[in-house]
Structures are given as C-alpha cells and as structure tokens.
Design a protein around this motif. Sequence first.
Motif, short mmCIF file in Angstrom:
data_model
loop_
_atom_site.label_atom_id
_atom_site.label_comp_id
_atom_site.label_asym_id
_atom_site.label_seq_id
_atom_site.Cartn_x
_atom_site.Cartn_y
_atom_site.Cartn_z
N ASN A 32 0.83 -1.22 0.00
CA ASN A 32 0.00 0.00 0.00
C ASN A 32 0.86 1.26 0.00
N ASP A 33 0.45 2.23 -0.80
CA ASP A 33 1.06 3.57 -0.72
C ASP A 33 -0.03 4.58 -1.08
N LEU A 34 0.30 5.86 -0.97
CA LEU A 34 -0.72 6.89 -1.19
C LEU A 34 -1.18 6.93 -2.64
N VAL A 91 6.90 7.12 6.07
CA VAL A 91 8.02 7.98 6.49
C VAL A 91 8.18 8.03 8.02
N GLU A 92 9.40 8.41 8.44
CA GLU A 92 9.75 8.42 9.87
C GLU A 92 9.19 9.70 10.52
N ASN A 93 7.88 9.70 10.76
CA ASN A 93 7.23 10.89 11.31
C ASN A 93 6.11 10.43 12.24
N THR A 118 9.43 1.42 12.11
CA THR A 118 10.12 2.65 12.51
C THR A 118 11.56 2.37 12.90
N SER A 119 12.46 3.32 12.55
CA SER A 119 13.86 3.09 12.88
C SER A 119 14.25 3.76 14.19
N SER A 120 13.34 4.51 14.81
CA SER A 120 13.73 5.17 16.07
C SER A 120 12.56 5.62 16.95
N PHE A 234 22.67 5.98 1.30
CA PHE A 234 21.92 4.75 1.04
C PHE A 234 20.66 4.69 1.91
N ILE A 235 20.79 5.05 3.17
CA ILE A 235 19.65 5.04 4.10
C ILE A 235 18.65 6.12 3.71
N GLY A 236 19.15 7.29 3.32
CA GLY A 236 18.31 8.47 3.05
C GLY A 236 18.64 9.52 4.09
N1 LIG Z 1 16.08 3.76 4.91
C1 LIG Z 1 16.50 2.87 5.77
O1 LIG Z 1 17.66 2.43 5.71
C2 LIG Z 1 15.59 2.35 6.84
C3 LIG Z 1 14.38 2.96 7.10
N2 LIG Z 1 13.56 2.47 8.07
C4 LIG Z 1 12.28 3.09 8.33
O2 LIG Z 1 11.35 2.63 7.34
C5 LIG Z 1 10.40 3.67 7.06
C6 LIG Z 1 10.41 3.96 5.57
O3 LIG Z 1 11.71 4.36 5.17
P1 LIG Z 1 12.17 4.30 3.64
O4 LIG Z 1 11.54 3.15 2.97
O5 LIG Z 1 13.63 4.45 3.64
O6 LIG Z 1 11.50 5.65 3.10
P2 LIG Z 1 11.07 6.05 1.62
O7 LIG Z 1 11.06 7.54 1.59
O8 LIG Z 1 11.87 5.29 0.62
O9 LIG Z 1 9.57 5.48 1.50
C7 LIG Z 1 8.49 5.89 2.28
C8 LIG Z 1 7.23 5.64 1.47
O10 LIG Z 1 6.07 5.78 2.30
C9 LIG Z 1 5.14 6.57 1.59
N3 LIG Z 1 4.18 7.20 2.52
C10 LIG Z 1 4.29 8.37 3.19
N4 LIG Z 1 3.18 8.59 3.92
C11 LIG Z 1 2.36 7.54 3.70
C12 LIG Z 1 1.04 7.19 4.14
N5 LIG Z 1 0.37 7.99 4.97
N6 LIG Z 1 0.50 6.03 3.71
C13 LIG Z 1 1.16 5.22 2.86
N7 LIG Z 1 2.39 5.51 2.39
C14 LIG Z 1 2.99 6.65 2.81
C15 LIG Z 1 6.00 7.57 0.85
O11 LIG Z 1 5.26 8.23 -0.14
P3 LIG Z 1 5.72 9.78 -0.51
O12 LIG Z 1 6.92 9.63 -1.36
O13 LIG Z 1 4.53 10.34 -1.18
O14 LIG Z 1 6.00 10.47 0.81
C16 LIG Z 1 7.08 6.64 0.31
O15 LIG Z 1 6.66 5.97 -0.88
C17 LIG Z 1 10.76 4.85 7.97
O16 LIG Z 1 10.03 4.77 9.16
C18 LIG Z 1 12.24 4.60 8.23
O17 LIG Z 1 12.70 5.19 9.41
C19 LIG Z 1 13.88 1.35 8.79
C20 LIG Z 1 15.05 0.68 8.55
C21 LIG Z 1 16.03 1.18 7.57
#
Ligand SMILES: NC(=O)C1=CN([C@@H]2O[C@H](COP(=O)(O)OP(=O)(O)OC[C@H]3O[C@@H](n4cnc5c(N)ncnc54)[C@H](OP(=O)(O)O)[C@@H]3O)[C@@H](O)[C@H]2O)C=CC1
Length: 284
Positions: A32-34, A91-93, A118-120, A234-236
């Motif tokens: 699922n995504d937006l 996203v991490e919010n 969540t990572s934190s 790589f992480i972002g």
């Molecule tokens: N990057 C890493 O190495 C790691 C990340 N994490 C955690 O995983 C999570 C995702 O990170 P990551 O995959 O890197 O981030 P990305 O930015 O690659 O992906 C996040 C995705 O979630 C989508 N999104 C945002 N809001 C919503 C919503 N309300 N409903 C559905 N989808 C939504 C975003 O869409 P849009 O682009 O429109 O915002 C985007 O496609 C975070 O919590 C992060 O802390 C955990 C371990 C490792």
Amino acid sequence: MSIQNVMVIGAGQMGSGIAQVCAMAGYKVYLNDLKEEFVQKGFASINKNLQRQVEKEKMTAEQKQEILSRLTASTDLQDAAQTDLVIEAAVENMKIKSDIFAKLDEITPEQTILATNTSSLPITEIAAATKRPEKVIGMHFMNPVPVMKLVEIIRGLATSDEVYQAIEDMTKTLKKVPVEVNDFPGFVSNRILMPMINEAIYTLYEGVAEKEAIDEVMKLGMNHPMGPLTLADFIGLDTCLYIMETLHEGFGDDKYRPCPLLRKYVKAGWLGRKTGRGFYSYEG
Ligand SMILES: NC(=O)C1=CN([C@@H]2O[C@H](COP(=O)(O)OP(=O)(O)OC[C@H]3O[C@@H](n4cnc5c(N)ncnc54)[C@H](OP(=O)(O)O)[C@@H]3O)[C@@H](O)[C@H]2O)C=CC1
Ligand SMILES: CC(=O)CC(=O)SCCNC(=O)CCNC(=O)[C@H](O)C(C)(C)COP(=O)(O)OP(=O)(O)OC[C@H]1O[C@@H](n2cnc3c(N)ncnc32)[C@H](O)[C@@H]1OP(=O)(O)O
C-alpha cells in the motif's frame, strides 16, 4: 495466531523490500502507498531484484512469477480489513504513523497485529494511537531488506507475550534473525549507528578530510562494507536526520545534536541515493 495475509504500508525502499521477503516466504501481501505510481515503483524494484535472482540461476522464472502473483497493489487502507498482520513502513514521522495506526485500529479485525518498521520512534507512543496497544510491536528490518539478516523486534510497554512470540516466529519464516530489544529512542541499532554517521558528517563539515577519505578510512580501517557517508546516502538523509532528532529529543542530550550540514542537505532536497544526490551524485 496464524498469519497468512499481510499488508505493507509505504512502497519506498524499505516497504518494497519487506513486501518482497514476505511474498518470497509464501504470505499474500498487499503493498500500500498513497498513490498508484508509488506502488508501481515498489513493484518495479521487487521485479528487478527477483529478475537478478533468475539471471543468477538462484530462482526459476516460474518461481519469480509465483512470488509476484502473491503481491497485490493497494492505495486504499480499507484493504487492511483482509489482513492478519500490517507492517507499516511509511516515512519516519510520528504524526503520520499515529494517524495510520489510528485508522488501522478502526479498519482491521481485532486480532490483527499492527507492526511498525520505525527506525527510532517510540513503539509505546505509536501504540497509544490505538485501542489495542497489546497488539502493537516494532519490527525493524535493515536495508537492503532482501540481503540483511537482522530484524530488531521491539516491545512497546503493553505488547503481549503472545504477540511478541507470533512476530518472532513470523520473522524466522522470512529467514531472518530476530533480536529482542526494549523501547528506547533508536533502539539498539540506530542508537549506535546514527551517532557514528552524524560524527562522520561533522568530520566533513569541520574540514578534517574529504568525503571520499572519510569513507575510505572506515572501509579499509574498520572493515565496514560501506563508508558512513555512502551509507547515509543509502539510508536516506531525511531518515538519518529524523533519527538524530528522535535521539536528541528522546534523551535530551546534546551529544545527539544533528550536524548542521545534514540539515542543510535535507532542506536542499539532497536526500541521497533516492533523489539522485546526497553526499555523492547518483545521476545518470
Ligand atoms: N532507509 C532505511 O535504511 C531504513 C528505514 N527504516 C524506516 O522505514 C520507514 C520507511 O523508510 P524508507 O523506505 O527508507 O522511506 P522512503 O522515503 O523510501 O519510503 C516511504 C514511502 O512511504 C510513503 N508514505 C508516506 N506517507 C504515507 C502514508 N500515509 N500512507 C502510505 N504511504 C505513505 C511515501 O510516499 P511519498 O513519497 O509520497 O511520501 C514513500 O513511498 C521509515 O520509518 C524509516 O525510518 C527502517 C530501517 C532502515
Ligand atoms: C537506518 C536503519 O534504521 C537501519 C538500517 O537499515 S542501517 C543500514 C544497514 N545496512 C548496511 O549497513 C548495509 C551496508 N552495506 C552492505 O552490507 C553491502 O554494501 C551490500 C549488502 C548493500 C552490498 O554488498 P556488495 O557485496 O557490495 O554488493 P553485491 O556483491 O553487488 O551484492 C551482494 C548481494 O546483495 C544483493 N544486493 C545488493 N544490493 C541490493 C539491494 N539494494 N537490494 C536487494 N539486493 C541487493 C546482490 O544482488 C547480491 O546478492 P547475491 O549474493 O544473491 O548475488
């Protein structure tokens, strides 16, 4: 607690990887995504990873098709009504995650487990957005998900033993290694990793060395597979900043203050590999 149907929320780099490993283990998965285009981007990444496995003869084309057939695109959170487990990787919010969990609490059957990647952020606070905190848990995968063995499993204050056990068992079916940790900012992984990355950014900011030199020191000197600045890309860089802010706020200790250079890059939209530019350039 029998888990068969899973929804992964967020089709970014983590969500698509989690959906891939769940489908590979035989689960039926909604990704699922937006927006549909984000889900399709996630599917393209899964397809590419599986195709690489086919080319290396680690998987047949039929097996790849079978895995793909277990994946369904979703842009409607209501699809979670069909699931036994939801793994949120948006996203991490905290606001976004709390909103998602409050909605999931309304949509999903009462036995559905709600996990967050969540990572934190505090699991206990995310769980408080629901009326089922005993069924909320942290399931922290590492990037790249198909390769990395670890899943940090984090209990919130109210997480039940039964839910913990179900998630530990499920993690093993993904051929990952679960490690239990408690709910403190950054858990174990990012409490240790992210201050190192932040310090590498300070080292660059203060002109101690060029970015390539900093990465080379940590790769050749400490045998890290990637230097810290390459790893941050790589992480972002947005995720790195959110994690440092969570550590800073959560512990109230200035040793976790994010480097101004990290803030500057995020403000510029230089988020690392995913936007084509961070400490390094990935365009073309
Ligand atoms: N990057 C890493 O190495 C790691 C990340 N994490 C955690 O995983 C999570 C995702 O990170 P990551 O995959 O890197 O981030 P990305 O930015 O690659 O992906 C996040 C995705 O979630 C989508 N999104 C945002 N809001 C919503 C919503 N309300 N409903 C559905 N989808 C939504 C975003 O869409 P849009 O682009 O429109 O915002 C985007 O496609 C975070 O919590 C992060 O802390 C955990 C371990 C490792
Ligand atoms: C922020 C958080 O909350 C937590 C985190 O995730 S922190 C980040 C944790 N991750 C790390 O620290 C990763 C550090 N980097 C590494 O371990 C390695 O550089 C790496 C595994 C990413 C790549 O390894 P490498 O040896 O340089 O590359 P390579 O030989 O091309 O790939 C090794 C295998 O990984 C696969 N792979 C590499 N990158 C991949 C990706 N992005 N997605 C899927 N598979 C990938 C390759 O296909 C290959 O698979 P096979 O063994 O089946 O052939």
